[in-house]
Design a protein around this motif. Sequence first.
Motif, PDB file in Angstrom:
ATOM      1  N   GLY A 143     -43.551  40.324  66.002  1.00  0.00           N
ATOM      2  CA  GLY A 143     -43.552  39.273  66.864  1.00  0.00           C
ATOM      3  C   GLY A 143     -42.322  38.995  67.707  1.00  0.00           C
ATOM      4  O   GLY A 143     -42.357  38.089  68.728  1.00  0.00           O
ATOM      5  N   TYR A 144     -41.228  39.575  67.449  1.00  0.00           N
ATOM      6  CA  TYR A 144     -39.937  39.476  68.064  1.00  0.00           C
ATOM      7  C   TYR A 144     -40.178  40.578  69.215  1.00  0.00           C
ATOM      8  O   TYR A 144     -40.772  41.610  69.018  1.00  0.00           O
ATOM      9  N   PRO A 145     -39.534  40.392  70.221  1.00  0.00           N
ATOM     10  CA  PRO A 145     -39.732  41.518  71.589  1.00  0.00           C
ATOM     11  C   PRO A 145     -38.912  42.658  71.104  1.00  0.00           C
ATOM     12  O   PRO A 145     -38.149  42.613  70.131  1.00  0.00           O
ATOM     13  N   ASP A 146     -39.201  43.567  71.811  1.00  0.00           N
ATOM     14  CA  ASP A 146     -38.488  45.049  71.749  1.00  0.00           C
ATOM     15  C   ASP A 146     -36.967  44.790  72.044  1.00  0.00           C
ATOM     16  O   ASP A 146     -36.569  44.148  72.808  1.00  0.00           O
ATOM     17  N   ARG A 147     -36.205  45.656  71.455  1.00  0.00           N
ATOM     18  CA  ARG A 147     -34.778  45.961  71.537  1.00  0.00           C
ATOM     19  C   ARG A 147     -34.538  46.682  72.804  1.00  0.00           C
ATOM     20  O   ARG A 147     -35.295  47.883  73.027  1.00  0.00           O
ATOM     21  N   ILE A 148     -33.643  46.513  73.608  1.00  0.00           N
ATOM     22  CA  ILE A 148     -33.316  47.423  74.746  1.00  0.00           C
ATOM     23  C   ILE A 148     -31.791  47.922  74.350  1.00  0.00           C
ATOM     24  O   ILE A 148     -31.045  47.146  74.199  1.00  0.00           O
ATOM     25  N   VAL A 149     -31.999  49.226  74.271  1.00  0.00           N
ATOM     26  CA  VAL A 149     -30.897  49.980  73.885  1.00  0.00           C
ATOM     27  C   VAL A 149     -30.409  50.979  75.062  1.00  0.00           C
ATOM     28  O   VAL A 149     -31.255  51.594  75.625  1.00  0.00           O
ATOM     29  N   PRO A 150     -29.084  51.488  75.290  1.00  0.00           N
ATOM     30  CA  PRO A 150     -28.742  52.490  76.198  1.00  0.00           C
ATOM     31  C   PRO A 150     -29.202  53.836  75.527  1.00  0.00           C
ATOM     32  O   PRO A 150     -29.360  54.056  74.667  1.00  0.00           O
ATOM     33  N   VAL A 151     -29.487  54.795  76.887  1.00  0.00           N
ATOM     34  CA  VAL A 151     -30.293  55.994  76.401  1.00  0.00           C
ATOM     35  C   VAL A 151     -29.002  56.866  75.781  1.00  0.00           C
ATOM     36  O   VAL A 151     -29.410  57.925  74.906  1.00  0.00           O
ATOM     37  N   ASP A 152     -27.856  56.438  76.408  1.00  0.00           N
ATOM     38  CA  ASP A 152     -26.608  57.476  75.816  1.00  0.00           C
ATOM     39  C   ASP A 152     -25.382  56.532  76.040  1.00  0.00           C
ATOM     40  O   ASP A 152     -25.446  55.597  76.534  1.00  0.00           O
ATOM     41  N   ASP A 153     -24.176  57.236  75.632  1.00  0.00           N
ATOM     42  CA  ASP A 153     -22.977  56.583  75.667  1.00  0.00           C
ATOM     43  C   ASP A 153     -22.572  56.272  77.287  1.00  0.00           C
ATOM     44  O   ASP A 153     -22.057  55.137  77.659  1.00  0.00           O
ATOM     45  N   ASN A 154     -22.901  57.230  78.197  1.00  0.00           N
ATOM     46  CA  ASN A 154     -22.836  56.978  79.452  1.00  0.00           C
ATOM     47  C   ASN A 154     -23.405  55.837  79.920  1.00  0.00           C
ATOM     48  O   ASN A 154     -23.042  55.012  80.907  1.00  0.00           O
ATOM     49  N   ALA A 155     -24.758  55.653  79.738  1.00  0.00           N
ATOM     50  CA  ALA A 155     -25.663  54.602  80.031  1.00  0.00           C
ATOM     51  C   ALA A 155     -24.924  53.244  79.444  1.00  0.00           C
ATOM     52  O   ALA A 155     -25.101  52.199  80.060  1.00  0.00           O
ATOM     53  N   ALA A 156     -24.413  53.265  78.436  1.00  0.00           N
ATOM     54  CA  ALA A 156     -23.906  51.993  77.833  1.00  0.00           C
ATOM     55  C   ALA A 156     -22.748  51.404  78.620  1.00  0.00           C
ATOM     56  O   ALA A 156     -22.526  50.322  78.843  1.00  0.00           O
ATOM     57  N   VAL A 157     -21.748  52.312  78.952  1.00  0.00           N
ATOM     58  CA  VAL A 157     -20.725  52.178  79.815  1.00  0.00           C
ATOM     59  C   VAL A 157     -21.196  51.444  81.353  1.00  0.00           C
ATOM     60  O   VAL A 157     -20.713  50.454  81.651  1.00  0.00           O
ATOM     61  N   ILE A 158     -22.136  51.818  81.903  1.00  0.00           N
ATOM     62  CA  ILE A 158     -22.920  51.568  83.146  1.00  0.00           C
ATOM     63  C   ILE A 158     -23.340  49.910  82.833  1.00  0.00           C
ATOM     64  O   ILE A 158     -23.159  48.937  83.738  1.00  0.00           O
ATOM     65  N   LEU A 159     -24.317  50.242  81.799  1.00  0.00           N
ATOM     66  CA  LEU A 159     -24.930  48.876  81.350  1.00  0.00           C
ATOM     67  C   LEU A 159     -24.116  47.771  81.232  1.00  0.00           C
ATOM     68  O   LEU A 159     -24.274  46.580  81.320  1.00  0.00           O
ATOM     69  N   SER A 160     -22.858  47.763  80.575  1.00  0.00           N
ATOM     70  CA  SER A 160     -21.783  46.978  80.205  1.00  0.00           C
ATOM     71  C   SER A 160     -21.313  46.074  81.131  1.00  0.00           C
ATOM     72  O   SER A 160     -21.036  44.892  81.156  1.00  0.00           O
ATOM     73  N   LYS A 161     -21.379  46.815  82.668  1.00  0.00           N
ATOM     74  CA  LYS A 161     -21.009  46.128  83.874  1.00  0.00           C
ATOM     75  C   LYS A 161     -22.159  45.586  84.741  1.00  0.00           C
ATOM     76  O   LYS A 161     -21.801  44.716  85.700  1.00  0.00           O
ATOM     77  N   ARG A 162     -23.434  45.857  84.034  1.00  0.00           N
ATOM     78  CA  ARG A 162     -24.468  45.167  84.757  1.00  0.00           C
ATOM     79  C   ARG A 162     -24.839  43.746  84.178  1.00  0.00           C
ATOM     80  O   ARG A 162     -25.658  43.582  83.310  1.00  0.00           O
ATOM     81  N   THR A 163     -24.072  42.501  84.445  1.00  0.00           N
ATOM     82  CA  THR A 163     -24.092  41.448  84.162  1.00  0.00           C
ATOM     83  C   THR A 163     -24.777  40.344  85.191  1.00  0.00           C
ATOM     84  O   THR A 163     -24.482  40.895  86.373  1.00  0.00           O
ATOM     85  N   LEU A 164     -25.436  39.291  85.036  1.00  0.00           N
ATOM     86  CA  LEU A 164     -25.836  38.649  86.032  1.00  0.00           C
ATOM     87  C   LEU A 164     -24.595  38.067  86.728  1.00  0.00           C
ATOM     88  O   LEU A 164     -24.758  37.815  88.077  1.00  0.00           O
ATOM     89  N   THR A 165     -23.593  37.652  86.076  1.00  0.00           N
ATOM     90  CA  THR A 165     -22.310  37.252  86.716  1.00  0.00           C
ATOM     91  C   THR A 165     -21.699  38.292  87.924  1.00  0.00           C
ATOM     92  O   THR A 165     -21.561  37.841  89.022  1.00  0.00           O
ATOM     93  N   ASN A 166     -21.872  39.219  87.401  1.00  0.00           N
ATOM     94  CA  ASN A 166     -21.313  40.541  88.461  1.00  0.00           C
ATOM     95  C   ASN A 166     -22.197  40.712  89.536  1.00  0.00           C
ATOM     96  O   ASN A 166     -22.116  40.848  90.536  1.00  0.00           O
ATOM     97  N   LEU A 167     -23.635  40.630  89.080  1.00  0.00           N
ATOM     98  CA  LEU A 167     -24.620  40.812  90.190  1.00  0.00           C
ATOM     99  C   LEU A 167     -24.540  39.636  91.260  1.00  0.00           C
ATOM    100  O   LEU A 167     -24.442  39.781  92.418  1.00  0.00           O
ATOM    101  N   TYR A 168     -24.306  38.202  90.640  1.00  0.00           N
ATOM    102  CA  TYR A 168     -24.310  36.933  91.583  1.00  0.00           C
ATOM    103  C   TYR A 168     -22.734  37.275  92.478  1.00  0.00           C
ATOM    104  O   TYR A 168     -22.601  36.569  93.686  1.00  0.00           O
ATOM    105  N   ASN A 169     -21.941  37.870  92.044  1.00  0.00           N
ATOM    106  CA  ASN A 169     -20.662  37.953  92.601  1.00  0.00           C
ATOM    107  C   ASN A 169     -20.695  38.773  93.736  1.00  0.00           C
ATOM    108  O   ASN A 169     -20.124  38.630  94.812  1.00  0.00           O
TER     109      ASN A 169
END
Length: 223
Positions: A143-169
């Motif tokens: 019943g819980y939604p799927d977990r969203i995980v990075p495909v690799d370490d490089n993706a994890a670094v990129i995703l860490s900077k993709r926040t709504l605060t940064n987007l709206y900045n």
Amino acid sequence: MHGETVPGLKGRMAGLNRAIVTPRVSKHRVFVWISSDTLPDSAVVAIARDDDTTFGILHSRFHELWSLRMGTWLGVGNDPRYTPTSTFETFPFPEGLAPQKPADQHPISAVAISAAAKRLNELRENWLNPADLVRREPEVVLGYPDRIVPVDDNAAVILSKRTLTNLYNERPAWLQHAHNALDDAVAAAYGWPANLSDEEVLSRLFALNQERASAQVATLTKH
């Protein structure tokens, strides 16, 4: 329907697939969807609605201006604080589109708002979790939604900077265009021009607020 983070919220969310939340204190007034299985903490304000129309109106320029004028300010950065009693409960929604009204009874103006809100959310989600950087794994709890995980370490670094605060900045052109489309749809629901100044918007919202308050008093007096 109240914006809240109080006991009883879980009951209000019963039967919903999702709910709307916004940070209590934030530089940008951003609303997002959460699963109704999530119980928000005191750092956010939750609104027990699952329709895109309410989401779109809350995320419009009209509600943002109202929340800035009617809310308070807090913290080192003097960031705006969203206070439900003065910002959500006093906001004059377009006629027929108040959250208290069932979503399936909303007038035709809700269709354009809903479509624009869906598009805004879709674009943001695609930026936050692009298909080439994430994979979705089924949650172990049914019943819980799927977990969203990075495909690799490089993706994890990129995703860490993709926040709504940064987007709206950064507020890229595609995001501004999506907000403009949403604002146009909400303006049409009010029957107002889309190019009103901030002060003109606030003046009209205050007038609408007072008009409805007077009508409510008159109704109560009759009874």
